[in-house]
Design a protein around this motif. Sequence first.
Motif, PDB file in Angstrom:
ATOM      1  N   LYS A 468      48.871 -56.158  31.117  1.00 48.69           N
ATOM      2  CA  LYS A 468      49.998 -55.558  30.384  1.00 48.69           C
ATOM      3  C   LYS A 468      49.746 -55.682  28.888  1.00 48.69           C
ATOM      4  O   LYS A 468      49.323 -56.748  28.406  1.00 48.69           O
ATOM      5  CB  LYS A 468      51.300 -56.270  30.752  1.00 48.69           C
ATOM      6  CG  LYS A 468      51.843 -55.785  32.083  1.00 48.69           C
ATOM      7  CD  LYS A 468      53.218 -56.377  32.359  1.00 48.69           C
ATOM      8  CE  LYS A 468      53.426 -56.515  33.864  1.00 48.69           C
ATOM      9  NZ  LYS A 468      54.464 -57.461  34.222  1.00 48.69           N
ATOM     10  N   MET A 480      50.329 -56.649  21.716  1.00 50.16           N
ATOM     11  CA  MET A 480      50.380 -57.987  22.287  1.00 50.16           C
ATOM     12  C   MET A 480      49.808 -57.924  23.700  1.00 50.16           C
ATOM     13  O   MET A 480      50.344 -57.211  24.560  1.00 50.16           O
ATOM     14  CB  MET A 480      51.809 -58.506  22.315  1.00 50.16           C
ATOM     15  CG  MET A 480      51.903 -59.909  22.868  1.00 50.16           C
ATOM     16  SD  MET A 480      53.580 -60.517  22.788  1.00 50.16           S
ATOM     17  CE  MET A 480      53.387 -61.901  21.697  1.00 50.16           C
ATOM     18  N   MET A 482      49.240 -59.388  27.204  1.00 46.94           N
ATOM     19  CA  MET A 482      50.125 -60.308  27.907  1.00 46.94           C
ATOM     20  C   MET A 482      49.409 -61.243  28.873  1.00 46.94           C
ATOM     21  O   MET A 482      50.022 -62.107  29.475  1.00 46.94           O
ATOM     22  CB  MET A 482      51.218 -59.538  28.642  1.00 46.94           C
ATOM     23  CG  MET A 482      52.049 -58.637  27.743  1.00 46.94           C
ATOM     24  SD  MET A 482      52.871 -59.545  26.409  1.00 46.94           S
ATOM     25  CE  MET A 482      54.166 -60.361  27.327  1.00 46.94           C
ATOM     26  N   THR A 515      48.136 -64.231  21.639  1.00 50.22           N
ATOM     27  CA  THR A 515      48.893 -65.440  21.991  1.00 50.22           C
ATOM     28  C   THR A 515      48.765 -65.806  23.466  1.00 50.22           C
ATOM     29  O   THR A 515      48.602 -66.966  23.821  1.00 50.22           O
ATOM     30  CB  THR A 515      50.388 -65.228  21.663  1.00 50.22           C
ATOM     31  OG1 THR A 515      50.482 -64.773  20.327  1.00 50.22           O
ATOM     32  CG2 THR A 515      51.172 -66.510  21.830  1.00 50.22           C
ATOM     33  N   HIS A 516      48.840 -64.788  24.349  1.00 49.10           N
ATOM     34  CA  HIS A 516      48.833 -65.071  25.791  1.00 49.10           C
ATOM     35  C   HIS A 516      47.440 -65.001  26.394  1.00 49.10           C
ATOM     36  O   HIS A 516      47.290 -65.124  27.601  1.00 49.10           O
ATOM     37  CB  HIS A 516      49.749 -64.086  26.518  1.00 49.10           C
ATOM     38  CG  HIS A 516      51.181 -64.199  26.126  1.00 49.10           C
ATOM     39  ND1 HIS A 516      51.912 -65.343  26.315  1.00 49.10           N
ATOM     40  CD2 HIS A 516      52.018 -63.324  25.521  1.00 49.10           C
ATOM     41  CE1 HIS A 516      53.136 -65.157  25.871  1.00 49.10           C
ATOM     42  NE2 HIS A 516      53.229 -63.942  25.373  1.00 49.10           N
TER      43      HIS A 516
END
Lengths: 596, 596
Positions: A468, A480, A482, A515-516
């Motif tokens: 995602k 971003m 995911m 970040t993920h």
Amino acid sequence: MERPGTWHDRRVGSRILARCCSWEAIKRTLPFLCWLPQYSIQWMQLDIIAGLTVGLTVVPQGLAYAEVAGLPVEYGLYSSYVGCFIYCLLGTSKDVTLGPTAIMSLLVAIYTSGDASLAVLLAFLSGCIQLALGLLKFGFLLDFISYPVIKAFTSAAAVTIGFSQVKNLLGLKDIPRQFILQVYETFHKLPTIRVGDAVLGFLCIAFLLALKFMKEHFPRVYRGMPRCYRLCYIIVWVTTTARNAIVVVAAGLVAYSFHVMGLHPFILTGKTAEGLPQFQLPPFSEKIDNRTVSFSEMVQDIGPGLFIIPLMGLLESVAIARAFASQNNYRIDTNQELLAIGLTNFLGSFLSAYPVTGSFGRTALNSQTGACTPAGGILTGFLVLFSLGYLTPLFYYIPKAALAAVIICAVAPMFDLSVCKTLWKVKKLDLLPFLVTFLLSFWEIQYGILLGILVSLVILCYSIARPKIKVIDPHGPTLMIMSGLSFPSVEYLRDTIHEKAFTDSLPPSVTLDFTHVNVLDYTVVMGLREIQHEFRSQGRTLLFSGLQPDIHQILLAADLKDFQHPLSVTTADLYIDGSVEPLLNNVPKASSELNH
Amino acid sequence: MERPGTWHDRRVGSRILARCCSWEAIKRTLPFLCWLPQYSIQWMQLDIIAGLTVGLTVVPQGLAYAEVAGLPVEYGLYSSYVGCFIYCLLGTSKDVTLGPTAIMSLLVAIYTSGDASLAVLLAFLSGCIQLALGLLKFGFLLDFISYPVIKAFTSAAAVTIGFSQVKNLLGLKDIPRQFILQVYETFHKLPTIRVGDAVLGFLCIAFLLALKFMKEHFPRVYRGMPRCYRLCYIIVWVTTTARNAIVVVAAGLVAYSFHVMGLHPFILTGKTAEGLPQFQLPPFSEKIDNRTVSFSEMVQDIGPGLFIIPLMGLLESVAIARAFASQNNYRIDTNQELLAIGLTNFLGSFLSAYPVTGSFGRTALNSQTGACTPAGGILTGFLVLFSLGYLTPLFYYIPKAALAAVIICAVAPMFDLSVCKTLWKVKKLDLLPFLVTFLLSFWEIQYGILLGILVSLVILCYSIARPKIKVIDPHGPTLMIMSGLSFPSVEYLRDTIHEKAFTDSLPPSVTLDFTHVNVLDYTVVMGLREIQHEFRSQGRTLLFSGLQPDIHQILLAADLKDFQHPLSVTTADLYIDGSVEPLLNNVPKASSELNH
């Protein structure tokens, strides 16, 4: 002075050695050493009751399951006692009981077509494979069979096994094995039903259901109650718990009475081999019609069963052990369970056993009766040996319809489609492996489970190939990501970046928020490098933000540049919590890279 | 009034219909419609130069690769022109040129053992499979072949193909096909070397290398330079670019001169079929020694090649297209590429072609020469047809050593082990699929690539089965799960939670931080429910924090409770950014669940 590396290496080496030879390691290989020193009279009482209870169930079930496997009934008992003794020594669950089971018997019937030598050889080969998997610590392979696949397989097997007994229940003859043909032929031959068998069969089922209902709904007794109440409770408990044995014995008595009167209304089990099986090598060749069938021909006859049976044996046993460990708050060791089941099949094959595994029904019984350790198994084993030694002549009179009733009542609770509702609510896509396994299992049970595993792996791979990616707009396009990025996702990632970066406005920079992102492999790194190169050739930049320390390291190693604020919210949080090494020593590196 | 659902369904239906029949869809299927309206004289000039250049390379390479495939040399040309015309109509990359390649020829040699009918049938079947994959949009399957596997395969193929030509270079005879035997026999038979072939072969290699070096190091000319400089540049450019053709023609002339003098120092190509191939059905049966070999026997002879060749064809073509698209800043459509290559093989088989794919060397040449559209392919195609129509009698005199030199120089740049260094730096584990593919490819090239793919998938699955879990201590044990959770990870997750929850202090609650969890399937949800149940039975709690909205929904659907601050830092950030729907309508639900 020794170099620290050498010292460290030696320390690791000696630690591995110590781990293999320590008391801990021995206790891990022989788990009975853990409970034996604490063994008490109280535990023994409970274990004796549990062992006897399971024994009274395994004898009739063993006879019945041998029927499912298409083997003479005594093979069910040959397969019932080895596991009891071995599991007592090697098992890591207090509840599991190994022995013949419905699903395993069905699979044996499929792959050996009633040839006892093949079945015993299959037990030997399955044992070898299972032992090898256990020794190589390959227990993790079982993690790749998802819950929907297991549920669908069990439900389909319950229907298949249950229906396979309808012919014995009604006294029908010449019914084929394949499920769809079986259903057709059973209905087709309904007019040839034998009244005696049908009446006895349905009576047995009714009796078993009534006793089960009683067991579930009989009020519990407490210490304060009068003695007659407690006696009454004990009688009911024993009757309901040993209901399989009682039904089979009663049906046998009825059949014997008719026999004495010269009437033969039931199909009986007939002559069975007497006494204990000899300890001998498994049959590595056999004679059929004066022709010697060689080992390799026998293996060819077994075919894919050589792969399916050991795997299903492990799966069933480990799944049951895990379920009861979770219910009773203890942990099992998967690889140790593999060894226990492997050794049971291996040694069993020297005593004419066919492949066995953990039995759900008897394990549940063991757990409910209050087993404290696997020691109760010893008593179960002796009970089976006693039956083999002294009761085989009596097996002649057991009506097949009574055994069919025992099996039908044993497999009925395995059929459970309520999981569909939860699947629909929780994750609709997981219905696909469920339905594939369930429907295909009626055609050929092995295709059902294999295709189910395949479908669930494809769904898994799809989620990896299509991670995602969320678009966050405010400060220039930020994508971003995911989840972790692995090689199957690289083209999708590229396409997504292109789609967002080459809009009408042609933004001067695009930021990837990592970040993920916790996983990053070489293929993805190369893909990112190419995309960055493309951006640079157009005088634009591809920035990275929110990098976790190890991902940051990987990108640095691959000479990727343009890291924007490597200390993101998340990693900063972690840093403050003290759970990761400070990132600061990376930051100058990154900036020196930028200055190149 | 219509129900909105129905209206919506209809709208979706008509949208799909519109998407399939729109001008956009037609342009997607026939990409030449995109560039044709903008086609200019300038583009045409560049395309003509590129087309001629590629043509001058494909003719000698085609002859040489047919030799690699173990087929008569004219088959190389039969396979070289169909792709040029079809790719011009269907291709989505301006650079790719389809035709015989070294790797494809090697694979054809492995699976058809020099049987031309089998090779043509294989082209037909490959074409059908590739067309089917393209029509079913199965291009994503190629995403599952990782970069290390591709790199290792190409390097190993370069060595295998290069070495397979050493026998022609040195005039050795009776050398087996299998690489290891080939190396042994080649060294064993070195004393039987033919001096003429060896001298010519090494001279050709030296000449090719010198011309290549010249091409790379010759200074570029600019508009301001004197005309003689520019003429000189053009001569050098033409010579170096058409070096393969020049070398082959020169070697042929030398051989012809010796032939006229009655000397035969070289092994020559010999008699080849003249003229263009007939348009006819692919051979669905063939006659060998008066015996008719049926279609099914032919398919059995091809064996696993039926799977390997279409797949490798697609892989090579798409990998090349992606590489040049990235370099020249355009996007390709993988499924459309599948259709182009599939149709080329399908139609090619009616014109006696063997399986073809995208050629890296000629695509690079096309790109460097400045091709603007795939239209240059038309000229290449006609050049091949011209060679077939008028030059075949001359092929007789081409020495095999010269063709060997062309192949060796073409495959040498494919050998590249420098990737190992980057792999070591970036991700050491990715060296494993690289090494497995590289080493096994010398044994059997198909096992190399299949095992490589398998190993990289196993590594992928391992990372899913063992998600990273970080322990954050301060406020009671908090386990931060660093990636999505899928079914293979459920047992590992359980073990980790148990390990942390059952420490000496027996903490009253354990928190799972789901900030990074983006994937959650049914099996994991069931596992979590069981763990929560275990915790509750001990009067302890398992809490969840940092839930993303869709994960929160899944846990609610499965009746899991005890969510601690569902609005975590990350999701709260997202919410503020406006990229996710507000979570607030979930919160009362959660608390109502808790009140049950």
